[in-house]
Design a protein around this motif. Structure first.
Motif, PDB file in Angstrom:
ATOM      1  N   PHE A  33       0.741  -1.116  -0.071  1.00 24.70           N
ATOM      2  CA  PHE A  33      -0.115   0.122  -0.016  1.00 24.70           C
ATOM      3  C   PHE A  33       0.806   1.202  -0.107  1.00 24.70           C
ATOM      4  CE2 PHE A  33      -3.657  -2.721   2.222  1.00 24.70           C
ATOM      5  CZ  PHE A  33      -3.765  -3.341   1.269  1.00 24.70           C
ATOM      6  N   LEU A  34       2.003   1.265   0.580  1.00 24.43           N
ATOM      7  CA  LEU A  34       2.987   2.279   0.354  1.00 24.43           C
ATOM      8  C   LEU A  34       3.408   2.839  -0.881  1.00 24.43           C
ATOM      9  CD1 LEU A  34       5.244   1.506   3.419  1.00 24.43           C
ATOM     10  CD2 LEU A  34       3.800   3.576   3.334  1.00 24.43           C
ATOM     11  N   SER A  35       3.731   1.832  -1.599  1.00 25.33           N
ATOM     12  CA  SER A  35       4.144   1.706  -3.004  1.00 25.33           C
ATOM     13  C   SER A  35       2.940   2.244  -3.812  1.00 25.33           C
ATOM     14  CB  SER A  35       4.570   0.543  -3.700  1.00 25.33           C
ATOM     15  OG  SER A  35       5.677   0.015  -2.694  1.00 25.33           O
ATOM     16  N   LEU A  36       2.008   1.711  -3.672  1.00 20.75           N
ATOM     17  CA  LEU A  36       0.683   2.174  -4.447  1.00 20.75           C
ATOM     18  C   LEU A  36       0.287   3.580  -4.004  1.00 20.75           C
ATOM     19  CD1 LEU A  36      -1.932   1.374  -6.056  1.00 20.75           C
ATOM     20  CD2 LEU A  36      -3.107   0.808  -3.670  1.00 20.75           C
TER      21      LEU A  36
ATOM     22  N   PHE B 176      -0.177  -3.364 -11.293  1.00 20.93           N
ATOM     23  CA  PHE B 176       0.012  -2.302 -10.208  1.00 20.93           C
ATOM     24  C   PHE B 176       0.055  -1.080 -10.734  1.00 20.93           C
ATOM     25  CE2 PHE B 176       3.314   0.422  -8.098  1.00 20.93           C
ATOM     26  CZ  PHE B 176       2.716   0.447  -6.831  1.00 20.93           C
ATOM     27  N   MET B 177       0.625  -0.765 -12.007  1.00 19.35           N
ATOM     28  CA  MET B 177       0.586   0.517 -12.328  1.00 19.35           C
ATOM     29  C   MET B 177      -1.059   0.949 -12.779  1.00 19.35           C
ATOM     30  SD  MET B 177       3.307   1.991 -12.148  1.00 19.35           S
ATOM     31  CE  MET B 177       2.861   3.431 -12.970  1.00 19.35           C
TER      32      MET B 177
ATOM     33  N   TRP C 223      -6.274   6.359   4.138  1.00 17.49           N
ATOM     34  CA  TRP C 223      -7.082   5.252   4.063  1.00 17.49           C
ATOM     35  C   TRP C 223      -6.668   4.540   2.994  1.00 17.49           C
ATOM     36  CZ3 TRP C 223      -9.597   3.936   8.200  1.00 17.49           C
ATOM     37  CH2 TRP C 223      -9.967   5.020   9.010  1.00 17.49           C
ATOM     38  N   MET C 224      -6.035   4.968   2.041  1.00 17.79           N
ATOM     39  CA  MET C 224      -5.185   4.203   0.897  1.00 17.79           C
ATOM     40  C   MET C 224      -3.920   3.259   1.517  1.00 17.79           C
ATOM     41  SD  MET C 224      -3.597   5.194  -2.739  1.00 17.79           S
ATOM     42  CE  MET C 224      -4.539   6.532  -2.988  1.00 17.79           C
ATOM     43  N   LEU C 225      -3.156   4.264   2.398  1.00 16.35           N
ATOM     44  CA  LEU C 225      -1.963   3.605   3.335  1.00 16.35           C
ATOM     45  C   LEU C 225      -2.615   2.464   3.967  1.00 16.35           C
ATOM     46  CD1 LEU C 225      -0.247   6.721   4.161  1.00 16.35           C
ATOM     47  CD2 LEU C 225       0.771   4.726   2.881  1.00 16.35           C
TER      48      LEU C 225
ATOM     49  N   ALA D 267       4.177  13.684   0.933  1.00 16.82           N
ATOM     50  CA  ALA D 267       4.708  12.721  -0.154  1.00 16.82           C
ATOM     51  C   ALA D 267       6.033  12.352   0.339  1.00 16.82           C
ATOM     52  CB  ALA D 267       4.861  13.394  -1.388  1.00 16.82           C
ATOM     53  N   GLY D 268       6.785  13.334   1.011  1.00 12.10           N
ATOM     54  CA  GLY D 268       8.084  12.908   1.415  1.00 12.10           C
ATOM     55  C   GLY D 268       8.022  11.900   2.572  1.00 12.10           C
ATOM     56  N   CYS D 269       6.989  12.067   3.455  1.00 11.64           N
ATOM     57  CA  CYS D 269       6.845  11.089   4.727  1.00 11.64           C
ATOM     58  C   CYS D 269       6.369   9.640   4.028  1.00 11.64           C
ATOM     59  CB  CYS D 269       5.692  11.598   5.423  1.00 11.64           C
ATOM     60  SG  CYS D 269       6.138  12.990   6.543  1.00 11.64           S
ATOM     61  N   VAL D 270       5.637   9.509   2.827  1.00 11.34           N
ATOM     62  CA  VAL D 270       5.081   8.395   2.282  1.00 11.34           C
ATOM     63  C   VAL D 270       6.537   7.743   1.864  1.00 11.34           C
ATOM     64  CG1 VAL D 270       3.834   7.253   0.678  1.00 11.34           C
ATOM     65  CG2 VAL D 270       2.954   9.087   1.982  1.00 11.34           C
ATOM     66  N   THR D 271       7.338   8.623   1.250  1.00 14.58           N
ATOM     67  CA  THR D 271       8.413   8.166   0.526  1.00 14.58           C
ATOM     68  C   THR D 271       9.318   7.735   1.695  1.00 14.58           C
ATOM     69  OG1 THR D 271       8.516   9.538  -1.155  1.00 14.58           O
ATOM     70  CG2 THR D 271      10.615   8.734  -0.824  1.00 14.58           C
TER      71      THR D 271
END
Length: 321
Positions: free
Chosen positions: A2-5, A89-90, A166-168, A309-313
């Motif tokens: 989910f992180l990558s998504l 995935f893409m 909620w996506m994460l 976005a940086g935190c997700v990365t």
């Protein structure tokens, strides 16, 4: 996974948004959900006791969430079964990106600034009327600018941070479920006589789902204020003093953060459909918001999106390491 998504979805939406040509041809997932809500509301929201209307509203909400989530699960399963994993995935990330609004929100609020620059108050009133529900003719220059900034702050939480959260947590079905509930709240979660009871379940559910996102949105805005040379102390003070005073249990957090960061007063008394709504002020700065303040708010918003976005990365990098 989910992180990558989520990161891919954020990057796709930031780069491309939702193309107007696609919207004109097939609409948008939110408009499809809206059509389902309209059909269910017409069929189920009829006269009856308070208990009956609330039960019908709850049944409608279950279908409003269940149908899109079931479709999302079927599409997800088909993609993963029929296509190579990278391609599946893409496509899933592309579908998830349609439920984020970071680029669209910037565009719609920036249009208010362009309207002011090109046509003055009349242009600003016309463009702000497309993103807020208050009476545009009651707004002077400061009122228009405050309305645009308030919309930017509140929708940063609802339209950007909450879908990411909620996506994460649950991937594509999670963000679909959230958008279904949030759309239901925007359409039927009102206190008007027509929706007070029927839309109660949608409103309560949306309030609960937005609790974590509203606090995160305030955190991202405070972080952006620190990095963007705005007043982080003012943002924190406004959150602590004013956020809980907002009539919404969630909107006060990002609005107070934005108000304090920009040394403005946001929210306060407003007119909706000829009725004055007495809301508390967020922030203790000036009410005289100027176009430059809207430009600063947009810059703060973009920086907050980058921080998220940086935190997700960073989380994804931590998993890989």
């Amino acid at each position: 996974m989910f992180l990558s998504l989520t990161l891919c979805a954020l990057l796709i939406e930031a780069a491309c948004g939702y193309p107007d040509a696609v919207f004109r041809r097939i609409g948008h997932p939110v408009t499809w959900i809206g059509a389902l809500i309209t059909a269910l509301e017409k069929r189920l929201n009829r006269s009856g006791s308070v208990a009956t209307l609330r039960a019908c509203g709850l049944a409608a909400l279950i279908m409003i969430v269940g149908v899109p989530v079931l479709l999302a699960l079927l599409v997800q399963s088909a993609l993963r079964t029929l296509l190579p994993a990278p391609l599946a995935f893409m496509i899933e990330a592309l579908l998830a990106s349609t439920l984020l609004a970071q680029r669209a929100l910037y565009t719609h609020v920036h249009a208010v600034l362009l309207g002011w620059q090109q046509e003055g108050l009349a242009g600003a009133r016309q463009t702000v009327s497309q993103i807020v529900g208050r009476d545009p003719e009651t707004l002077d220059r400061a009122g228009v600018i405050r309305a645009a900034i308030e919309s930017l702050a509140e929708n940063f939480s609802d339209g950007v941070v909450a879908p990411v959260f909620w996506m994460l947590a649950f991937g594509l079905p999670g963000v679909v479920a959230y958008k279904a509930i949030n759309t239901a709240d925007s359409m039927i979660g009102h206190l008007s006589p027509r929706y007070r009871d029927f839309g109660r379940a949608a409103a309560l559910c949306d309030d609960c789902l937005n609790i974590p996102a509203s606090r995160l949105a305030a955190l991202w805005l405070c972080s952006a204020a620190l990095l963007g040379h705005c007043s982080v102390t003012g943002a924190l003070a406004a959150i602590r003093r004013d956020a809980a005073m907002h009539r919404s249990p969630n909107a006060g957090w990002p609005e107070a953060a934005m108000a304090g960061a920009l040394a403005l007063r946001l929210a306060g008394p407003r007119h909706y459909a000829g009725t004055l709504v007495a809301d508390s002020w967020m922030g203790n700065g000036t009410e005289d918001a100027r176009p430059d303040d809207l430009a600063k708010a947009l810059a703060l918003y973009r920086l907050a999106c980058l921080i998220q976005a940086g935190c997700v990365t960073a989380l994804l990098a931590g998993v890989w390491i």
